[in-house]
Write a protein that holds these residues in place. Structure first.
Motif, PDB file in Angstrom:
ATOM      1  N   ASN B 465       0.869  -1.185   0.000  1.00 26.71           N
ATOM      2  CA  ASN B 465       0.000   0.000   0.000  1.00 26.71           C
ATOM      3  C   ASN B 465       0.900   1.228   0.000  1.00 26.71           C
ATOM      4  OD1 ASN B 465      -1.057  -2.302   1.563  1.00 26.71           O
ATOM      5  ND2 ASN B 465      -2.944  -1.112   1.541  1.00 26.71           N
ATOM      6  N   TYR B 468       2.701   7.429   2.386  1.00 23.80           N
ATOM      7  CA  TYR B 468       2.532   8.866   2.071  1.00 23.80           C
ATOM      8  C   TYR B 468       3.764   9.664   2.445  1.00 23.80           C
ATOM      9  CZ  TYR B 468      -2.473   7.829   1.925  1.00 23.80           C
ATOM     10  OH  TYR B 468      -3.694   7.314   1.625  1.00 23.80           O
ATOM     11  N   THR B 478       2.665  10.087  -2.886  1.00 29.21           N
ATOM     12  CA  THR B 478       2.806   8.694  -2.437  1.00 29.21           C
ATOM     13  C   THR B 478       4.046   8.064  -3.062  1.00 29.21           C
ATOM     14  OG1 THR B 478       1.348   8.022  -4.230  1.00 29.21           O
ATOM     15  CG2 THR B 478       0.347   8.273  -2.056  1.00 29.21           C
ATOM     16  N   ASP B 512      -2.408  -3.091   5.226  1.00 27.94           N
ATOM     17  CA  ASP B 512      -3.842  -3.124   4.879  1.00 27.94           C
ATOM     18  C   ASP B 512      -4.739  -3.393   6.085  1.00 27.94           C
ATOM     19  OD1 ASP B 512      -3.368  -5.786   5.279  1.00 27.94           O
ATOM     20  OD2 ASP B 512      -3.786  -6.411   3.205  1.00 27.94           O
ATOM     21  N   SER B 515      -6.043   0.154   6.293  1.00 27.91           N
ATOM     22  CA  SER B 515      -6.928   0.627   5.217  1.00 27.91           C
ATOM     23  C   SER B 515      -8.132  -0.292   5.016  1.00 27.91           C
ATOM     24  CB  SER B 515      -6.138   0.745   3.912  1.00 27.91           C
ATOM     25  OG  SER B 515      -5.510  -0.482   3.623  1.00 27.91           O
ATOM     26  N   GLU B 526     -10.392   2.507   4.419  1.00 30.70           N
ATOM     27  CA  GLU B 526      -9.905   3.084   3.154  1.00 30.70           C
ATOM     28  C   GLU B 526      -8.934   4.255   3.344  1.00 30.70           C
ATOM     29  OE1 GLU B 526     -13.209   3.901   0.639  1.00 30.70           O
ATOM     30  OE2 GLU B 526     -13.618   1.777   0.271  1.00 30.70           O
ATOM     31  N   GLU B 527      -8.186   4.504   2.265  1.00 28.81           N
ATOM     32  CA  GLU B 527      -7.140   5.518   2.298  1.00 28.81           C
ATOM     33  C   GLU B 527      -7.678   6.926   2.597  1.00 28.81           C
ATOM     34  OE1 GLU B 527      -6.992   2.866   0.623  1.00 28.81           O
ATOM     35  OE2 GLU B 527      -4.916   2.171   0.540  1.00 28.81           O
ATOM     36  N   GLU B 531      -6.086   9.675   5.135  1.00 30.39           N
ATOM     37  CA  GLU B 531      -5.647  11.005   4.704  1.00 30.39           C
ATOM     38  C   GLU B 531      -6.309  12.102   5.521  1.00 30.39           C
ATOM     39  OE1 GLU B 531      -6.591  10.678   0.551  1.00 30.39           O
ATOM     40  OE2 GLU B 531      -5.127   9.041   0.317  1.00 30.39           O
TER      41      GLU B 531
END
Lengths: 116, 574
Positions: B465, B468, B478, B512, B515, B526-527, B531
């Motif tokens: 994944n 960042y 990323t 994961d 995420s 989820e991403e 964020e």
């Protein structure tokens, strides 16, 4: 609890299985394996001698049911001999004498095979 | 006293017969003696004895000069003759027709205390001549004399029958008690297979059948547990057919296949040589089914026998169910132990969660799930100026995943100070993993080298994944450059990328487990939520930022068990 033993020998081309001790559900697989080994070797003339057998449960009788058809289809038979009255009573109760050759003496059973 | 030699002979014969009759209690031999005496006396070649069975039904218990197949067959006598009667004089009836057809000329009733015990029938005399009156008297006398013996024979037979029945019940009880003994045997020794095999053997012996199979209810329907005499192919046809399997599972009472309504279901059982099905129940819930073939004697199963099988089945399935629960418990224990070991391995491989570096804040976290996944992170000092950081996720769970993770860790540490480039190191690790695992095992892997002095970060991303890089102004990029996940193909050339770091920049790595954390509606974290969480809390220290992120994931997925390891690693430039 008493144990169970099955020993194999041969007389005049006929395989003899001598049973000893206590034949119930726990020991039935031992007998099944012994007969299976004979059948695997295509030995279909079998005499089972009950002289030293002291107890048999329905499960013990079940083992004979599993093989008789196959053995007879191949021209052989499983003959049962030398039962104590107590053992014979169980076979008789469950109707086995109509299906199986049950004889007093092992030799008689062996002779029957050679006559055929 | 009449000195006629014939009379004397007859008296002697009657005496002999009476002696012979009274010396036996066996009905068959009594009747045989009677019949042979009569036939010898009158020189008759055909004779039979019918004995009352119930109401107007009589059974042929002895016959001579007639087909042996007549023995034990039932003849209906609606108009029982109370005295010696010639067939020719009888009113038209079934019995008359039967007697006439078989050349039975005369019948004599055998009566005891005005009860009709049976009927002796004789054919014609071989020598010419009718029966004389004396002969008929003689016949009557013999019938009278034999009545008591026949009555005794009948009573004895009844007693023997009752004794047999009670002995048979004792035998059935023995079989049941064997099953119960098995149930009470030391619990650790109780095994499903042993109970089932005990059951099958007992049934085969008790019922004189040579086909027997036991099916047990499982979550996916009926499964075959043991089959003797019934080919496995036939059994899988039964378990593989949804309709039949459902029917087995809903069976509540023993049923004979001949009574089945549905043709196709019936055919499947008949093809397998199955004659009857007996459910095995616990509190009326079907837990399995015993299937048995017909008796070798071709006799039908009686109601009592089906009832016995039903009881046997119910008792056995209690043992089977107990054994299954014990096995399950043991398996669970073994699995818990495996997970404990896996967790232990994992903990030992991971470094401390924080690293003190001048000019940087480094913070990591690893929350293993109950099942222990294969998350991995690491920091390795390469020189005074260079540190290697890594985060990876091994496929699978438990000990296998932990061991593969150990493999990666060892390879990485061995290669870290070889002076090889990051891309070359990744290529080599990929090769090692590829060669040491099966095709279904793979690893997502991200590795980077931080140069403290140059404030640069060089990284390779092998299918992980994308981490960042957050800037102080809230914008981010990323890390995507790299190549395929580890362990899929032997020769892969990986690419690397290098970024310059500025004060306030923050590198965020995660697995994961973050995420893909699930909420009760089966939505993933989820991403975009990662964020938002980072953007909202960017001002915090790495330690607090990481805590915020984990808290946010936890509150998002509250009510759901943590399915995977959660791992994250933050590096902030001061």
């Amino acid at each position: 609890m008493e144990g169970f033993e099955v020993s194999q020998s041969e007389t005049g081309g006929v395989s003899i299985l001598c049973l000893k001790g206590y034949l119930d559900a726990h020991t039935a697989p031992d007998l099944e394996n012994a007969i299976q080994r004979l059948v695997d070797k295509k030995t279909y003339e079998i005499v089972v001698n009950f002289t030293d057998l002291t107890y048999i449960s329905s499960a013990g009788l079940g083992v004979f049911m599993g093989f008789i058809e196959d053995v007879r289809k191949n021209g052989g038979d499983i003959k049962l001999t030398n039962m104590k009255p107590k053992i014979y009573r169980v076979f008789d109760l469950l109707g086995f004498p109509t299906l199986y050759d049950i004889l007093d003496e092992q030799q008689t059973a062996v002779d029957r095979f050679s006559k055929n | 006293m009449n000195q006629d030699p014939e009379t004397k002979y007859e008296l002697q014969a009657i005496f002999d017969l009476s002696k012979a009759l009274n010396s036996s209690l066996d009905l068959k031999s009594i009747l045989d003696t009677l019949l042979l005496t009569l036939m010898g006396k009158f020189l008759i070649s055909k004779g039979l004895v019918l004995v009352g069975h119930q109401q107007e039904k009589y059974i042929i218990e002895a016959c001579k000069g007639l087909p042996r197949s007549f023995l034990d067959s039932v003849v209906h006598i609606d108009d029982f003759p109370l005295s010696l009667t010639f067939t020719a004089d009888m009113q038209p009836s079934t019995i008359k027709a039967f007697l006439k057809k078989n050349d039975i000329l005369v019948v004599v009733p055998v009566r005891h205390n005005s009860k009709n015990l049976g009927l002796i029938g004789l054919g014609k005399k071989s020598l010419a001549g009718e029966f004389s009156d004396t002969e008929l008297d003689y016949l009557n006398s013999l019938a009278n004399i034999s009545a008591t013996s026949i009555q005794n024979g009948l009573i004895f037979r009844q007693l023997d029958h009752e004794k047999r029945k009670s002995d048979k019940s004792v035998q059935e009880l023995n079989t049941l008690s064997e099953i119960v003994r098995e149930l009470n045997s030391t619990l650790s020794k109780l095994e499903t297979n042993k109970v089932v095999s005990l059951l099958v053997y007992s049934i085969m012996g008790e019922m004189m059948v040579n086909r027997c199979a036991v099916f047990l209810a499982a979550s996916e329907g009926m499964t075959l547990s043991l089959n003797k005499g019934i080919p496995s192919d036939n059994c899988s046809q039964i378990t593989g057919n949804n309709q039949i399997s459902t029917e087995l599972a809903s069976l509540k009472e023993p049923i004979l296949i001949q009574d089945y309504q549905d043709g196709s279901t019936c055919d499947a059982f008949t093809a397998a040589g199955i004659a009857a099905l007996i459910p095995m129940k616990i509190e009326n819930e079907n837990k399995g089914v015993i299937a048995i073939g017909g008796k070798i004697t071709r006799q039908p199963f009686s109601k009592d026998e089906l009832r016995f099988l039903s009881i046997l089945g119910d008792w056995s399935v209690i043992s089977i169910e107990t054994a299954r629960l014990i096995e399950q418990e043991l398996q669970k224990k073994a699995m818990d132990e495996e997970m404990r070991i896996a967790g232990e391995i994992q903990r030992q491989l991971l470094p401390d969660s924080c690293l003190t570096l001048e000019g940087y804040e480094v913070e990591a976290v690893n929350n293993p799930s109950r099942q222990v996944g294969g998350d991995y992170f690491d920091f390795i000092k390469m020189s005074n100026d260079e540190y290697m950081f890594c985060i990876a996720d091994v496929s699978g769970k438990g000990t296998p995943a932990s061991l593969l993770m150990a493999n990666v860790q060892a390879s990485l540490h061995a290669l870290a100070d070889t002076g090889l480039s990051l891309t070359e190191i990744t290529t080599r690790i990929n090769k090692i993993i590829y060669e040491n695992t099966t095709y279904d095992k793979f690893i997502t892997f991200f590795v980077g080298i931080l140069n403290l002095k140059k404030r640069s970060f060089t990284s390779v991303n092998a299918g992980h994944n994308p981490p960042y890089l957050y800037h102080a102004d809230g914008t981010f990029e990323t890390f995507d450059e790299g190549g395929l996940i580890l362990g899929m193909m032997p020769e892969i050339i990986y690419k690397s990328e290098t970024v310059k770091l500025a004060s306030g920049d923050c590198i965020v790595m995660f697995t994961d487990g973050v995420s893909e954390a699930m909420n009760v509606n089966e939505e993933e974290y989820e991403e975009h939520r990662i964020e938002k969480c980072i953007a909202d809390n960017f001002h915090l220290s790495t330690k607090d930022l990481l805590k915020k992120l984990l808290d946010d994931v936890a509150s998002f997925s509250s009510g759901c068990p943590q399915a995977d390891d959660i791992t994250a690693l933050l590096i902030k430039v001061k």
